[in-house]
Design a protein around this motif. Structure first.
Motif, short mmCIF file in Angstrom:
data_model
loop_
_atom_site.label_atom_id
_atom_site.label_comp_id
_atom_site.label_asym_id
_atom_site.label_seq_id
_atom_site.Cartn_x
_atom_site.Cartn_y
_atom_site.Cartn_z
N ASP A 138 8.71 -10.10 -8.43
CA ASP A 138 8.57 -9.50 -9.61
C ASP A 138 7.61 -8.78 -10.16
O ASP A 138 6.84 -8.49 -11.08
N LYS A 139 5.56 -9.92 -9.19
CA LYS A 139 4.43 -8.56 -9.60
C LYS A 139 4.28 -7.45 -9.03
O LYS A 139 3.12 -7.18 -8.79
N THR A 140 5.25 -6.93 -8.09
CA THR A 140 5.36 -5.89 -7.03
C THR A 140 5.43 -4.62 -8.02
O THR A 140 6.63 -4.70 -8.59
N VAL A 141 4.81 -3.79 -8.38
CA VAL A 141 5.20 -3.21 -8.94
C VAL A 141 5.71 -1.96 -8.46
O VAL A 141 6.94 -1.37 -9.36
N ALA A 142 5.60 -0.93 -7.60
CA ALA A 142 5.87 -0.56 -6.92
C ALA A 142 5.63 -0.27 -5.74
O ALA A 142 5.06 -1.03 -5.15
N VAL A 143 6.35 0.49 -4.44
CA VAL A 143 6.31 0.77 -2.99
C VAL A 143 6.48 1.90 -2.52
O VAL A 143 7.29 2.72 -3.20
N LEU A 144 5.11 2.56 -2.31
CA LEU A 144 5.43 3.94 -1.95
C LEU A 144 5.41 3.94 -0.09
O LEU A 144 4.52 4.22 0.59
N ASN A 145 6.40 4.25 0.40
CA ASN A 145 6.86 3.96 1.87
C ASN A 145 6.32 5.52 1.76
O ASN A 145 7.23 6.41 1.89
N MET A 146 5.70 5.75 3.45
CA MET A 146 5.84 6.96 4.36
C MET A 146 6.32 6.74 5.34
O MET A 146 5.90 5.86 6.08
N GLY A 163 14.93 -5.35 -7.06
CA GLY A 163 14.83 -4.67 -7.64
C GLY A 163 13.20 -4.08 -8.26
O GLY A 163 13.34 -3.96 -8.88
N VAL A 164 13.00 -3.89 -6.37
CA VAL A 164 11.20 -3.23 -6.69
C VAL A 164 11.06 -1.93 -7.23
O VAL A 164 12.39 -1.08 -6.09
N PRO A 165 10.89 -1.11 -7.91
CA PRO A 165 11.19 0.43 -7.70
C PRO A 165 10.21 0.18 -6.11
O PRO A 165 9.24 0.17 -5.89
N ALA A 166 10.69 1.66 -5.98
CA ALA A 166 10.25 1.79 -4.48
C ALA A 166 10.45 4.01 -4.12
O ALA A 166 12.31 4.22 -4.14
N ILE A 167 9.95 3.67 -3.54
CA ILE A 167 10.44 5.71 -2.89
C ILE A 167 9.62 6.09 -1.67
O ILE A 167 8.78 5.12 -1.28
N TRP A 168 10.33 6.70 -0.97
CA TRP A 168 10.10 7.00 0.92
C TRP A 168 10.11 8.05 0.40
O TRP A 168 10.65 9.29 0.32
N PHE A 169 8.77 9.17 0.69
CA PHE A 169 7.83 10.43 1.03
C PHE A 169 8.00 10.67 2.41
O PHE A 169 8.11 9.57 3.55
N HIS A 170 9.02 11.83 2.73
CA HIS A 170 9.84 12.08 4.07
C HIS A 170 9.73 13.43 4.05
O HIS A 170 10.39 14.27 3.23
#
Length: 549
Positions: A399-407, A489-496
């Motif tokens: 809940d302290k993780t703002v976002a995950v930017l995954n490559m 529930g952590v906002p997370a996006i995959w760059f692919h």
């Protein structure tokens, strides 16, 4: 409609993005540095980086040494750059049997590989009891969906269907046409166990997958006589929780079992598609005696983690994660699966973004929030076991993780050939040339605020952001390390940058990488991460529809 409403709510709640400031040292991310690192990480020397091999260990040590040389802090609580976790590989034991005992004491015994086989994730043990039909065996409280209403499976063996309701329906409340986490077989066993079931029998959802099935061939594929080159692993954290035996049975055997209900297996399966107010359906008559023997072997693995602490006294407790995975498919004799794009490309991009942050910090420019650089292990072997392990034991609270930017795979152009086969399932035919400046943004539908942050950062870089793969039968949404975070529930996006014919072949080599494009994407991710680390308010949770137990 549900998704549109949820997206609108999140957009209204999303914090306004701060006026964009160029991320300091963004131009230090250079294609020549990326290329130098990748030519080592994806060389024959690292042997395809298969879990449990010396080549994989060498790759992990290389990444750790780069973090260490940059002056980043070890992220693990024990002061190391590694998060260690245990994997489990299963072997079938000698004592496996299934017997159907009728009310008149007559019985039918079947052998493993004929009408049933034990599951790899099953606990070993013996149970005997009556059987209840529990639909798809899914419990998803967030969706007000529960196949286990009441206590109908307590002390019983649950007969449940493979897959999920509405698996081909883009509007399915689970995950559209993406396989939902609630439908993962071992999670179904955990759900049944929690409701008091003593065992689980799986059967094909025959109404969705009709036709004659060669069950014996499927059983021999599942437990091959010759061990496969690459084992399938499970996360020990999860298998340690499973205490009841489970097995797969043929539709023919299941049809025999359900006769006492007065309904066919097809009828019961079709009825399971709609949410029911009643609970599991008792199956009068036979009892099942199931004995499972599965030998579990532990294989240790590790992810590589480094931290740059933020400058703000309060906000530094929050973290932005920049991630990739470093493992791949290993080698088959002298043939090496180098995995330059998958995922040497993402791994070296994490290193170069980390270097940009380290250089800025030395010049007195630290982000307000902390940055966690995570290169996960065992992404290919479960999958996503390193990132699942992290969500079980996070270094900073989720809940302290703002976002995950995954490559993951950011070094080529998406290319889907005519007649590409199952590996390109659900993807439109497209040329590499048509995708020369494009990158797929996967997971955007779960966090409109994070999508907006990517779009704003991209104004500087001018890439074509493709956003058409979140609800696609390719299952790409759940095929990389952003997925476990979305489930929590952590906002997370995959760059692919997309699949291509060299994907998971020995032809995925570093000389085929488009380093200019890779540089551009790494700079984009760096900019997004800086913007997120600097903005005042934390963005809302992702609108995932199934919360992991």
């Amino acid at each position: 409609m549900y998704l549109r409403r949820a997206a609108l709510v999140l957009l209204l709640l999303a914090p306004p993005l701060v006026a964009q400031q160029q991320a300091p040292q963004n131009d230090s991310i250079r294609k020549d540095d990326l290329k130098a690192d990748l030519f080592f990480l994806a060389s024959d020397l690292t042997e395809g980086r298969l879990v449990g091999t010396p080549g994989n260990a060498l790759a992990a040590e290389f990444i750790k040494s780069r973090f260490e040389r940059l002056g980043l802090s070890p992220a693990a609580p024990d002061g190391s750059f590694f998060q260690t976790f245990n994997l489990v590989v299963a072997a079938i034991g000698a004592d496996n049997s299934l017997e159907v005992v009728n009310a008149d004491e007559t019985s039918m015994r079947v052998q493993p590989g004929q009408e049933y086989y034990p599951h790899r994730f099953s606990a070993s043990g013996h149970v005997k009891g009556s059987v209840v039909f529990a639909g798809f065996g899914i419990s998803a409280p967030a969706l007000s969906y529960d196949d286990y209403r009441g206590d109908g499976v307590k002390g019983k063996i649950a007969l449940i269907l493979d897959h999920e309701p509405g698996e081909r329906d883009p509007a399915s409340p689970f995950d559209g046409v993406v396989s939902a986490e609630a439908a993962v077989p071992f999670r179904k066993v955990l759900a049944a166990q929690e409701r008091g079931a003593i065992g689980v029998l799986f059967v094909s959802d025959v109404h969705n997958h009709p036709g004659v099935q060669n069950f014996e061939a499927a059983a021999h594929t599942y437990w091959p006589a010759k061990p496969p080159r690459i084992d399938q692993f499970f996360l020990a954290d999860y298998l340690d929780r499973i205490r009841i035996p489970s097995a797969q049975i043929s539709p023919a055997l299941a049809s025999i079992l359900v006769r006492g209900t007065g309904r066919s297996l097809e009828d019961l399966s079709r009825a399971a598609e709609s949410a029911r107010t009643d609970g599991p359906i008792p199956i009068p008559g036979p009892q099942v005696a199931l004995t499972v023997s599965v030998n579990r072997h532990i294989v240790p693995d590790r992810s590589i983690m480094a931290m740059l602490e933020g400058s703000d006294p309060q906000l530094k407790q929050e973290v932005v994660i920049i991630s990739a995975h470093h493992d791949h498919e290993g080698a088959d004799g002298t043939q090496v699966f180098n995995g330059a794009d998958d995922n040497g490309s993402g791994s070296v991009a994490v290193i170069d973004i980390a270097e940009a942050y380290a250089l800025a910090a030395k010049a007195g420019q630290r982000p307000r929030r902390s940055i966690l650089f995570a290169v996960f292990g065992s992404e290919e072997r479960g999958p996503l076991l390193g990132s699942w392990a992290y969500t079980e034991h996070p270094f900073r609270p989720l809940d302290k993780t703002v976002a995950v930017l995954n490559m993951d795979m950011i070094g080529r152009n998406m290319e889907v050939p005519v007649g590409g086969g199952r590996r390109f399932n659900g993807l439109d035919v497209q040329s590499a040339e048509s995708n020369s400046n494009s990158v797929n943004i996967i997971g955007h539908s779960r966090s409109p605020a994070l999508k907006a942050a990517v779009e704003q950062a991209n104004r500087t870089f001018g890439m074509k952001l493709k956003m058409d793969l979140d609800n696609n039968p390719s299952n790409l949404l759940r095929r990389s390390d952003q997925w476990p975070f979305l489930q929590r529930g952590v906002p997370a996006i995959w760059f692919h940058t997309g699949l291509h014919p060299d994907y998971h072949t020995p032809n995925d080599r570093p000389e085929k990488i488009n380093y200019e494009k890779m540089e551009k994407i790494a700079r984009l991710v760096h900019q997004v991460s800086w913007d997120l680390a600097q903005q005042g308010a934390k963005m809302p949770s992702s609108n995932n529809r199934f919360q992991n137990p």
